[in-house]
Design a protein around this motif. Sequence first.
Motif, PDB file in Angstrom:
ATOM      1  N   ILE A 212      21.310  38.484 -30.048  1.00  0.00           N
ATOM      2  CA  ILE A 212      21.714  37.988 -31.370  1.00  0.00           C
ATOM      3  C   ILE A 212      23.122  38.479 -31.659  1.00  0.00           C
ATOM      4  O   ILE A 212      23.393  39.672 -31.625  1.00  0.00           O
ATOM      5  N   GLN A 213      24.029  37.528 -31.908  1.00  0.00           N
ATOM      6  CA  GLN A 213      25.391  37.916 -32.239  1.00  0.00           C
ATOM      7  C   GLN A 213      25.699  37.555 -33.691  1.00  0.00           C
ATOM      8  O   GLN A 213      25.246  36.534 -34.186  1.00  0.00           O
ATOM      9  N   SER A 214      26.469  38.441 -34.281  1.00  0.00           N
ATOM     10  CA  SER A 214      26.931  38.138 -35.633  1.00  0.00           C
ATOM     11  C   SER A 214      28.242  37.379 -35.512  1.00  0.00           C
ATOM     12  O   SER A 214      29.073  37.703 -34.675  1.00  0.00           O
ATOM     13  N   VAL A 215      28.421  36.333 -36.308  1.00  0.00           N
ATOM     14  CA  VAL A 215      29.649  35.546 -36.244  1.00  0.00           C
ATOM     15  C   VAL A 215      30.450  35.802 -37.514  1.00  0.00           C
ATOM     16  O   VAL A 215      30.217  35.168 -38.545  1.00  0.00           O
ATOM     17  N   TYR A 216      31.354  36.737 -37.446  1.00  0.00           N
ATOM     18  CA  TYR A 216      32.259  37.070 -38.564  1.00  0.00           C
ATOM     19  C   TYR A 216      31.533  37.227 -39.901  1.00  0.00           C
ATOM     20  O   TYR A 216      32.046  36.858 -40.950  1.00  0.00           O
ATOM     21  N   GLY A 217      30.329  37.702 -39.855  1.00  0.00           N
ATOM     22  CA  GLY A 217      29.598  37.883 -41.110  1.00  0.00           C
ATOM     23  C   GLY A 217      29.144  36.582 -41.755  1.00  0.00           C
ATOM     24  O   GLY A 217      28.519  36.577 -42.806  1.00  0.00           O
TER      25      GLY A 217
ATOM     26  N   GLU B 242      31.561  25.371 -34.867  1.00  0.00           N
ATOM     27  CA  GLU B 242      32.678  24.935 -34.037  1.00  0.00           C
ATOM     28  C   GLU B 242      33.166  26.087 -33.166  1.00  0.00           C
ATOM     29  O   GLU B 242      33.263  27.222 -33.646  1.00  0.00           O
ATOM     30  N   PRO B 243      33.484  25.810 -31.903  1.00  0.00           N
ATOM     31  CA  PRO B 243      34.057  26.875 -31.077  1.00  0.00           C
ATOM     32  C   PRO B 243      35.488  27.182 -31.539  1.00  0.00           C
ATOM     33  O   PRO B 243      36.130  26.330 -32.150  1.00  0.00           O
ATOM     34  N   GLY B 244      35.936  28.379 -31.231  1.00  0.00           N
ATOM     35  CA  GLY B 244      37.311  28.749 -31.549  1.00  0.00           C
ATOM     36  C   GLY B 244      37.517  29.097 -33.002  1.00  0.00           C
ATOM     37  O   GLY B 244      38.597  28.922 -33.560  1.00  0.00           O
ATOM     38  N   LEU B 245      36.460  29.559 -33.649  1.00  0.00           N
ATOM     39  CA  LEU B 245      36.570  29.964 -35.055  1.00  0.00           C
ATOM     40  C   LEU B 245      37.304  31.299 -35.130  1.00  0.00           C
ATOM     41  O   LEU B 245      36.963  32.242 -34.435  1.00  0.00           O
ATOM     42  N   THR B 246      38.351  31.370 -35.970  1.00  0.00           N
ATOM     43  CA  THR B 246      39.076  32.638 -36.079  1.00  0.00           C
ATOM     44  C   THR B 246      38.543  33.433 -37.265  1.00  0.00           C
ATOM     45  O   THR B 246      37.878  32.883 -38.153  1.00  0.00           O
ATOM     46  N   ALA B 247      38.858  34.725 -37.243  1.00  0.00           N
ATOM     47  CA  ALA B 247      38.364  35.604 -38.300  1.00  0.00           C
ATOM     48  C   ALA B 247      38.890  35.147 -39.657  1.00  0.00           C
ATOM     49  O   ALA B 247      38.180  35.193 -40.663  1.00  0.00           O
TER      50      ALA B 247
END
Lengths: 224, 421
Positions: A212-217, B242-247
């Motif tokens: 499980i990965q978190s994606v930027y919160g 979407e792939p390539g999402l930036t912070a």
Amino acid sequence: MHLLVVEDEQTLLQSILEYFAQEDFICEGVVNYASAVNKIEDSVYDCIVLDLNLPDGNGLRLLQYLRKLKKDDCVIIISARNSLKDKIAGLDLGADDYLTKPFHLSELNARIKALLRRRSQHTSDILIAGIFFIDLAARTATCDGQKLSLTKGEFDLLVYLVNNKNRVVSRQAIAEHIYGDQSDNIPSFDFVYSQIKNLKRKLKEKGHDDLIQSVYGLGYKLSL
Amino acid sequence: MSIRLLQKNMRFLLTWLPLVLVGCSLFFYVMLRIQAHHMQDKQLQLKQRNVWDAFIKTSGSMPLHVVGEYDIEKISGVRNIIPGDIRDTSIYYQDKKKQLPFETLVTYRNWQGNNYNVRTYVSSTEISHLIIKVFIAETVILLLLLFTIIFLNRYSAKRLWQPFFETMQRMASYDIARNQSLNLPVETGITEFNTLHKEINQLIDSSNIAYYNQKQFVENASHEMQTPLAIIRSKLELLINEPGLTAKNAAILQDITEANDRLSQMNRTLLLLAKIENNQFPETETIDINDLLSQLLANLQQYHESFPSLENTVSSDISLQANRSLIEILLSNLLNNAIVHNRENGRVRIMLTPSRLVISNTGKDLQYAPETLFERFKKDSYSSKTTGLGLALVKQICLLYGYTVNYDYRDGWHTVSVIFG
């Protein structure tokens, strides 16, 4: 899997089709009653996602027509109306589920998968995905053959993530799925954080780190 | 200060009517006295003539003195009494042993070269008795008149205003939320009331229509917003996949998602409010409140990491006849508020008795007037996690079932109590 989406709002229809294309579904979309009638007369679908308010007719009538044709495609209603009366009317006419707009696509996905599972006779209560073997009736889950001991919340979360595997599921969708939407308060995400944390820890104990990965919160993704 | 219409009318009558009547009595008394005096004058003059005629006819052989009637006196020289005026006098009666009042008139006459002094008397006892009796009779009549006027006035005013009071009562029981029509009778037999009823009926009908339209507007608007909200939500879900999402983009997406969720939540609650107002929750069942309360508490304890310490005083077997989902919303909103608007390491007290539910929690004091607490969109400025509709929803549900909801803040404790029935 063959999916028909009946939704008069073009952009929403597009989103749904795009989302389910990634699930290896064969998706078709129509924007009105007349073309929906043509579609259901011509072919058999595993599941029909049906909006009730169509420009040239009512979704409930379409449902009636479908049952008159003796077709038992799964039907899930998506509607802006969320009164109990509408829900009961829809379910009485043979809809299998009812989802109120605005909904999360991941929630729609999970519901459709649950419906399809119920339809398929052999494995109705068993969910197998990658290394996971989940018994929905007994509410037990194993990972690589090792039994996971999960709380109710963690189990629901795991099933939800498995149903939406390899996708980012927003934490709002998770919170609403588990929390319900009765309360006026915006769900507290503390709960989601702690459930995810616990689930990750339990998977790590079985030797599966980083599933499980978190994606930027924004949300979480279960990669299988 | 205001007094009742009938009282006002009565007060007016009671102030002026006796004054007028007393004035009339005085006038009557004075007139009576003048007339009596005049009559005595005439009587005395008549008696003078009769006595003198008789004296001349009998050639002076009749008695010169009859007590209480006349005295004839032959005088020589000085006239010691001025004639022509009626005077009061009194005569001693031996048998009654007292002086009796008389009126007397003196004239001077001349017969066969002699001067005579003729004095006639009339008793003033009878006339003053008559005056007193007439005056008493008049007073009795006037008093009777006074009471009759007051009574009649009271009676007729009551009868006249009866339709008005009925109308007032019906208007007081009018509740726009129930969308009822008053249907006041347009034929009352009194033109003014007919007009009044017609105007009120029209006013209420147009208020009902306006209220209905407003409710419909809220419901329709909320409905119409559901679809665009669903579109935004679905697009956001596609975007985060979407792939390539930036912070940086993720942070923007997060803000949009949160705002959109708040909007959805608000819209959903507004819709719910409109539905409760439009009476779209007719289904009721018997709900075990203890059961529901402990279920909700168990869920909440699970969902909130920092759950305040809980003190529970709950009597068992309390049930309500209501719509389950509405009662669930009512309870979960109150409980959620007690948790969300608490301070760190705060406390929550729950007391449930058959007649009331009291939920108290520690927390900062309110930043606005407590009376507005149950209004829509009232909330603390520092809390962006709520929509400000929760307590409005609570209030609306209480209104639907006739419960009373109160708020109180004392010694750092916020207390919301719901009184059933």
